[in-house]
Scaffold this motif. Structure first.
Motif, PDB file in Angstrom:
ATOM      1  N   GLU A 157     -15.759  85.599  21.170  1.00 39.34           N
ATOM      2  CA  GLU A 157     -15.870  85.938  19.754  1.00 39.34           C
ATOM      3  C   GLU A 157     -14.721  86.844  19.310  1.00 39.34           C
ATOM      4  N   LYS A 158     -14.481  87.897  20.087  1.00 38.22           N
ATOM      5  CA  LYS A 158     -13.423  88.848  19.743  1.00 38.22           C
ATOM      6  C   LYS A 158     -12.682  89.251  21.005  1.00 38.22           C
ATOM      7  N   VAL A 159     -11.391  89.482  20.886  1.00 41.46           N
ATOM      8  CA  VAL A 159     -10.613  90.100  21.957  1.00 41.46           C
ATOM      9  C   VAL A 159     -10.053  91.397  21.386  1.00 41.46           C
ATOM     10  N   VAL A 160     -10.329  92.499  22.081  1.00 37.75           N
ATOM     11  CA  VAL A 160     -10.053  93.830  21.554  1.00 37.75           C
ATOM     12  C   VAL A 160      -9.031  94.526  22.442  1.00 37.75           C
ATOM     13  N   GLN A 161      -8.053  95.125  21.812  1.00 39.73           N
ATOM     14  CA  GLN A 161      -7.029  95.878  22.539  1.00 39.73           C
ATOM     15  C   GLN A 161      -7.622  97.192  23.041  1.00 39.73           C
ATOM     16  N   LEU A 162      -7.404  97.515  24.310  1.00 40.64           N
ATOM     17  CA  LEU A 162      -8.037  98.677  24.940  1.00 40.64           C
ATOM     18  C   LEU A 162      -7.180  99.929  24.932  1.00 40.64           C
ATOM     19  N   MET A 163      -5.892  99.784  24.625  1.00 39.48           N
ATOM     20  CA  MET A 163      -4.971 100.917  24.630  1.00 39.48           C
ATOM     21  C   MET A 163      -4.041 100.782  23.442  1.00 39.48           C
ATOM     22  N   GLY A 164      -3.521 101.929  23.005  1.00 37.88           N
ATOM     23  CA  GLY A 164      -2.534 101.884  21.945  1.00 37.88           C
ATOM     24  C   GLY A 164      -1.345 101.024  22.345  1.00 37.88           C
ATOM     25  N   GLU A 174       5.100  93.136  23.444  1.00 36.57           N
ATOM     26  CA  GLU A 174       4.364  92.724  24.642  1.00 36.57           C
ATOM     27  C   GLU A 174       2.860  92.751  24.403  1.00 36.57           C
ATOM     28  N   ALA A 175       2.374  93.798  23.746  1.00 32.61           N
ATOM     29  CA  ALA A 175       0.949  93.888  23.451  1.00 32.61           C
ATOM     30  C   ALA A 175       0.504  92.726  22.573  1.00 32.61           C
ATOM     31  N   THR A 176       1.311  92.398  21.579  1.00 36.66           N
ATOM     32  CA  THR A 176       0.978  91.300  20.672  1.00 36.66           C
ATOM     33  C   THR A 176       0.988  89.964  21.404  1.00 36.66           C
ATOM     34  N   ARG A 177       1.935  89.785  22.313  1.00 30.71           N
ATOM     35  CA  ARG A 177       2.003  88.532  23.080  1.00 30.71           C
ATOM     36  C   ARG A 177       0.734  88.306  23.884  1.00 30.71           C
ATOM     37  N   ILE A 178       0.278  89.363  24.569  1.00 33.16           N
ATOM     38  CA  ILE A 178      -0.916  89.232  25.406  1.00 33.16           C
ATOM     39  C   ILE A 178      -2.138  88.933  24.544  1.00 33.16           C
ATOM     40  N   MET A 179      -2.315  89.691  23.484  1.00 36.57           N
ATOM     41  CA  MET A 179      -3.481  89.492  22.618  1.00 36.57           C
ATOM     42  C   MET A 179      -3.451  88.129  21.940  1.00 36.57           C
ATOM     43  N   ALA A 185      -5.950  80.813  23.312  1.00 37.51           N
ATOM     44  CA  ALA A 185      -6.576  80.024  24.373  1.00 37.51           C
ATOM     45  C   ALA A 185      -8.090  80.006  24.274  1.00 37.51           C
ATOM     46  N   THR A 186      -8.690  81.053  23.733  1.00 36.74           N
ATOM     47  CA  THR A 186     -10.153  81.174  23.750  1.00 36.74           C
ATOM     48  C   THR A 186     -10.820  80.998  22.397  1.00 36.74           C
ATOM     49  N   GLY A 187     -10.039  81.017  21.318  1.00 37.55           N
ATOM     50  CA  GLY A 187     -10.614  80.936  19.978  1.00 37.55           C
ATOM     51  C   GLY A 187     -11.090  82.266  19.446  1.00 37.55           C
ATOM     52  N   ALA A 188     -10.749  83.365  20.137  1.00 39.35           N
ATOM     53  CA  ALA A 188     -11.241  84.682  19.742  1.00 39.35           C
ATOM     54  C   ALA A 188     -10.489  85.234  18.537  1.00 39.35           C
ATOM     55  N   ASP A 189     -11.175  86.070  17.784  1.00 37.15           N
ATOM     56  CA  ASP A 189     -10.518  86.843  16.728  1.00 37.15           C
ATOM     57  C   ASP A 189      -9.862  88.052  17.378  1.00 37.15           C
ATOM     58  N   PRO A 190      -8.549  88.236  17.230  1.00 36.42           N
ATOM     59  CA  PRO A 190      -7.895  89.389  17.855  1.00 36.42           C
ATOM     60  C   PRO A 190      -8.105  90.657  17.045  1.00 36.42           C
ATOM     61  N   VAL A 191      -8.390  91.745  17.743  1.00 34.23           N
ATOM     62  CA  VAL A 191      -8.568  93.045  17.101  1.00 34.23           C
ATOM     63  C   VAL A 191      -7.533  93.985  17.712  1.00 34.23           C
ATOM     64  N   PHE A 192      -6.469  94.260  16.955  1.00 34.82           N
ATOM     65  CA  PHE A 192      -5.360  95.068  17.458  1.00 34.82           C
ATOM     66  C   PHE A 192      -5.626  96.556  17.227  1.00 34.82           C
ATOM     67  N   LEU A 193      -5.055  97.371  18.111  1.00 33.63           N
ATOM     68  CA  LEU A 193      -5.146  98.819  17.988  1.00 33.63           C
ATOM     69  C   LEU A 193      -3.775  99.330  17.552  1.00 33.63           C
ATOM     70  N   ALA A 194      -3.632  99.553  16.272  1.00 35.18           N
ATOM     71  CA  ALA A 194      -2.331  99.920  15.702  1.00 35.18           C
ATOM     72  C   ALA A 194      -2.100 101.420  15.826  1.00 35.18           C
ATOM     73  N   ALA A 195      -1.794 101.829  17.058  1.00 30.38           N
ATOM     74  CA  ALA A 195      -1.573 103.257  17.312  1.00 30.38           C
ATOM     75  C   ALA A 195      -0.777 103.413  18.591  1.00 30.38           C
ATOM     76  N   PRO A 196      -0.126 104.556  18.773  1.00 31.51           N
ATOM     77  CA  PRO A 196       0.538 104.807  20.047  1.00 31.51           C
ATOM     78  C   PRO A 196      -0.492 104.940  21.160  1.00 31.51           C
ATOM     79  N   CYS A 197      -0.057 104.746  22.374  1.00 30.03           N
ATOM     80  CA  CYS A 197      -0.948 104.950  23.515  1.00 30.03           C
ATOM     81  C   CYS A 197      -0.961 106.410  23.941  1.00 30.03           C
ATOM     82  N   LEU A 198       0.219 107.003  24.025  1.00 28.55           N
ATOM     83  CA  LEU A 198       0.345 108.365  24.554  1.00 28.55           C
ATOM     84  C   LEU A 198       0.962 109.260  23.492  1.00 28.55           C
ATOM     85  N   LEU A 199       0.226 110.320  23.118  1.00 29.18           N
ATOM     86  CA  LEU A 199       0.687 111.251  22.094  1.00 29.18           C
ATOM     87  C   LEU A 199       1.103 112.577  22.720  1.00 29.18           C
ATOM     88  N   GLY A 200       1.729 113.409  21.907  1.00 29.96           N
ATOM     89  CA  GLY A 200       2.256 114.660  22.422  1.00 29.96           C
ATOM     90  C   GLY A 200       1.222 115.754  22.570  1.00 29.96           C
TER      91      GLY A 200
END
Length: 336
Positions: A157-164, A174-179, A185-200
């Motif tokens: 149903e959904k594929v969700v990004q787990l990290m920024g 690269e993140a967009t390619r994987i998602m 391939a699966t018909g899932a709705d992609p849910v992107f996480l539009a944020a950095p992974c590591l902050l200061g």
């Protein structure tokens, strides 16, 4: 048939007496029925009609034939299939499933084969109505999603990004390619996480994660049915280093001093798989350890002996419960 006291034996009593009194005949009948069923391919009702027996008795004798060793089941794995090694890994590390690829070499050499095997595993096991989370920093995961064939029906149903996924522009690509590849391939709705992974700082992370745009994504982490993750080492991979999200040398030194050997979704653990407590945790925008462990199926795709210590820690700590790896790494995990 006459009992010693002179009374007649009839019906079921007569049958029981014949069985007890003639064990050789019982064995002969079991062997005959077993040959008819297993070698000649006859159905149980056909055997019953030919031998003038009830079908229930034929069924009981077939079961008994297996119990006494007249019928033995032998499973011969095809060349290149490592089912015995997989079962040993499952028992050793209490895994739901292990998939071992018959390929050897360094990490770069085994990545395509591991990715292809993980793709087949997903194609066979994604059953529909799933919410899948994906860690976006892994060459193994990129190889996996690019090897997946489009499903004939929607299986996720959904594929969700787990990290920024934002930092260096390469990171977002690269993140967009994987998602996108997994979604296609699966018909899932992609849910992107539009944020950095590591902050200061932890305060910067708190401000960003309070934004409704992010909370709509992070709330889905509690609904995941499957996660697909890589297993990282303390020394960042070339892909992670190029992303702009690699852990800085000072933070690496801090983690190393705390005993860290690897990570899943940038949550670091020691050689026993225990979480390493550090200030880095509060600067990460990504799924937390408790949320990750709550997911029923946690598929780790990783190989190469460079990752052996990290992978062993991830298995000991229960960070993953399904493993896809290469034969050299699998054997080394069992030898340790």
């Amino acid at each position: 048939m006459i009992r010693p006291d002179g009374s007649a034996v009839t019906g079921l009593d007569a049958t029981k007496t014949r069985v007890v009194g003639r064990p050789g005949e019982q064995l002969r009948l079991m062997a005959k029925i077993a040959r008819m069923y297993h070698l000649r391919g006859m159905r149980q009702n056909e055997i019953a009609a030919e031998l003038h027996l009830s079908q229930a008795r034929v069924s009981r004798l077939l079961k008994r034939a297996a119990e006494v060793g007249i019928v033995r089941t032998t499973v011969i794995a095809p060349p290149g299939v490592q089912t015995e090694l997989e079962e040993q890994l499952e028992q050793r590390y209490q895994l739901q499933e292990a998939v071992v690829v018959n390929v050897s070499g360094d990490e770069e050499a085994v990545i395509p084969a591991i990715g292809a095997a993980a793709a087949v595993h997903l194609e066979n096991t994604l059953m529909g109505s799933e919410v899948v989370g994906i860690s976006t920093w892994s060459a193994n995961l990129l190889a996996t999603v690019e090897s997946m064939r489009p499903a004939t029906t929607r299986v996720v149903e959904k594929v969700v990004q787990l990290m920024g996924g934002m930092g260096d522009p390469i990171a977002q690509v690269e993140a967009t390619r994987i998602m996108t590849a997994f979604s296609s391939a699966t018909g899932a709705d992609p849910v992107f996480l539009a944020a950095p992974c590591l902050l200061g700082s932890a305060s910067a992370r708190d401000i960003l994660t309070a934004d409704p745009t992010l909370t709509r994504v992070t709330a889905l982490w509690d609904e995941l049915t499957t996660v697909l993750v890589g297993v990282g080492t303390l020394e960042p991979s070339p892909l992670l280093r190029s992303s702009g999200n690699a852990v800085a040398p000072d933070d690496q030194a801090m983690l190393r001093g705390a005993g860290a050997v690897g990570d899943v979704c940038m949550r670091f653990f020691d050689a026993d798989g225990k979480p390493v407590d550090s200030s880095l945790d509060e600067r990460i925008i990504g799924i937390r350890e408790s949320q990750l462990r709550a997911v029923p199926r946690r598929i780790g795709v990783a190989g190469g002996l460079r990752k052996l210590t990290a992978l062993r820690g991830a298995l000991h700590g229960g960070w993953i419960n399904v493993l896809v790896t290469d034969i050299d790494t699998a054997q080394a995990l069992l030898e340790s």
